[in-house]
Scaffold this active site. Structure first.
Site, short mmCIF file in Angstrom:
data_model
loop_
_atom_site.label_atom_id
_atom_site.label_comp_id
_atom_site.label_asym_id
_atom_site.label_seq_id
_atom_site.Cartn_x
_atom_site.Cartn_y
_atom_site.Cartn_z
N CYS A 1 -2.77 18.01 43.42
CA CYS A 1 -2.08 16.73 43.19
C CYS A 1 -0.56 16.85 43.22
O CYS A 1 0.12 15.86 43.44
CB CYS A 1 -2.55 16.13 41.87
SG CYS A 1 -4.30 15.76 41.90
N HIS B 1 2.30 10.28 40.83
CA HIS B 1 0.99 10.62 41.39
C HIS B 1 -0.04 9.63 40.82
O HIS B 1 0.09 9.19 39.67
CB HIS B 1 0.63 12.06 41.01
CG HIS B 1 -0.79 12.40 41.27
ND1 HIS B 1 -1.37 12.25 42.51
CD2 HIS B 1 -1.77 12.88 40.45
CE1 HIS B 1 -2.63 12.62 42.43
NE2 HIS B 1 -2.92 13.00 41.20
N ASN C 1 -7.76 8.29 43.66
CA ASN C 1 -6.86 9.44 43.70
C ASN C 1 -7.00 10.13 45.06
O ASN C 1 -8.05 10.67 45.38
CB ASN C 1 -7.24 10.40 42.56
CG ASN C 1 -6.33 11.62 42.48
OD1 ASN C 1 -5.50 11.85 43.36
ND2 ASN C 1 -6.48 12.41 41.43
#
Ligand SMILES: CC(C)(COP(=O)(O)OP(=O)(O)OC[C@H]1O[C@@H](n2cnc3c(N)ncnc32)[C@H](O)[C@@H]1OP(=O)(O)O)[C@@H](O)C(=O)NCCC(=O)NCCS
Length: 333
Positions: free
Chosen positions: A114, A260, A290
């Site tokens: 990430c 993020h 995500n």
């Protein structure tokens, strides 16, 4: 010394929309459970077999280069952040270079999940500042849909992730004030097993993957969600404050916060801790879930399209993910 700047950003997501209701037909979950805990309403999955992260990266890269007012021939380095490479090796950066028609252009894959985009941006920034490379294509792209377990056993992770790609062209700053003002990167392997995929593994002998490992589902991500949540809501504000201080700016100077996108609740908590009003926080997790290394460049690309990255705008970014790894950046457009 030169300063680097993000000259253009682009993104691409597959056309296949998968709603929470679609997932609830495959596993015991519900739209209400997913939305309440994550803010996700739907995500995109690749439309057919045979589409890899590098394929999603092609249109994203072309959009970034075009918006930068450059041509593909100007790209002299590719950095490709992904946790879902097309194949185990070679890296997706090499595959992307070939698909973009860039023979001989070096390509580097970054495996930082990430925070992969911010790690990659930091490398691009350093290369541009030293003059090693001039137009670095930084890509974050993921195909998660082929690597999650779409059933009851995998439901805690499967509902979170989606496919997508984002890209940025990083080059020497065209102006006095524009550019990457500060960056910070961190890692702590103490949390390695809180979010990981165990197999295939080079430490697994004599074979990296066996029928027994597949049976146990070790090819799918395993996550300690509560622990990841706790760390993310602590480390993202911490690194955001670190990069703001390094840039000699305050939260009041931030026009847009592009975090993020792992969980809407994480980002609301982070923004609240930092004192950033909700209307300055970019979110698209409700539409894409995500997308790991792709979330930040997709967020930047959508903000660009909405005219939010005009001259002088200050963007704060922060990411946290598997590793653990985390990072932050302050960028003036
Ligand atoms: C995953 C996450 C949304 C779970 O939320 P949570 O508040 O910790 O979960 P809760 O405690 O409310 O619920 C857990 C329960 O829901 C169940 N559950 C898990 N996934 C589910 C799903 N998709 N649908 C329905 N129920 C589910 C669990 O089995 C558990 O049931 P139990 O209480 O009977 O054992 C949350 O921990 C999170 O977002 N963590 C961060 C994850 C992340 O960001 N990962 C990417 C990092 S970059």
């Amino acid at each position: 010394m030169l300063r680097s700047a993000i000259l253009g950003v682009g993104h691409y997501v597959p056309t296949k929309v998968v709603t929470n209701d679609d997932l609830s037909k495959l596993m015991p979950t519900s739209d209400e459970w997913i939305q309440q805990r994550t803010g996700i309403k739907e995500r995109r999955f690749i439309e057919a077999d045979g589409i890899g992260a590098s394929d999603l990266a092609v249109p994203a890269a072309k959009m970034a280069v075009e918006r930068a007012g450059r041509s593909l021939g100007d790209v002299d380095m590719i950095i490709f952040a992904t946790l879902s490479p097309d194949v185990f090796f070679p890296g997706s950066g090499c595959l992307l270079g070939q698909k973009l028609g860039l023979p001989g252009v070096p390509a580097l894959d970054v495996r930082n999940q990430c925070s992969g985009f911010l790690y990659s941006l930091s490398i691009a920034d350093a290369w541009v500042r030293t003059g090693a490379y001039k137009n670095v294509l930084v890509v974050g792209a993921e195909v998660h849909s082929t690597g999650i377990e779409l059933n009851a056993r995998g439901r805690d992770v499967a509902v979170l992730f989606g496919d997508g790609a984002g890209a940025a062209l990083v080059g020497p700053s065209p102006g006095e004030t524009r550019g990457v003002l500060s960056m910070a990167l961190h890692a702590d392997g103490v949390g390695a097993k809180d979010l990981w995929i165990k197999a295939p593994a080079s430490m697994s002998s004599p074979h990296r993957i066996t029928a027994e490992m597949l049976e146990r589902g070790e090819q799918y991500p395993q996550m300690n969600g509560k622990q990841v949540f706790r760390w993310a809501t602590e480390k993202m504000p911490e690194v955001a404050r670190e990069v703001l201080a390094a840039a000699e700016l305050t939260v009041g100077d931030v026009d847009l916060f592009v975090p993020h996108q792992a969980n809407m609740r994480i980002n609301q908590m982070v923004a609240q801790k930092l004192g950033i009003p909700a209307d300055r926080v970019v979110h698209n997790i409700e539409r894409y879930g995500n997308t790991t290394a792709a979330t930040i460049p997709i967020g930047l690309s959508e903000a660009w399209a909405e005219g939010k990255l005009g001259e002088g705008k200050v963007v704060l970014s922060a990411a946290f993910g598997s590793g653990y790894t985390w990072g932050g950046a302050v960028i003036r457009f």
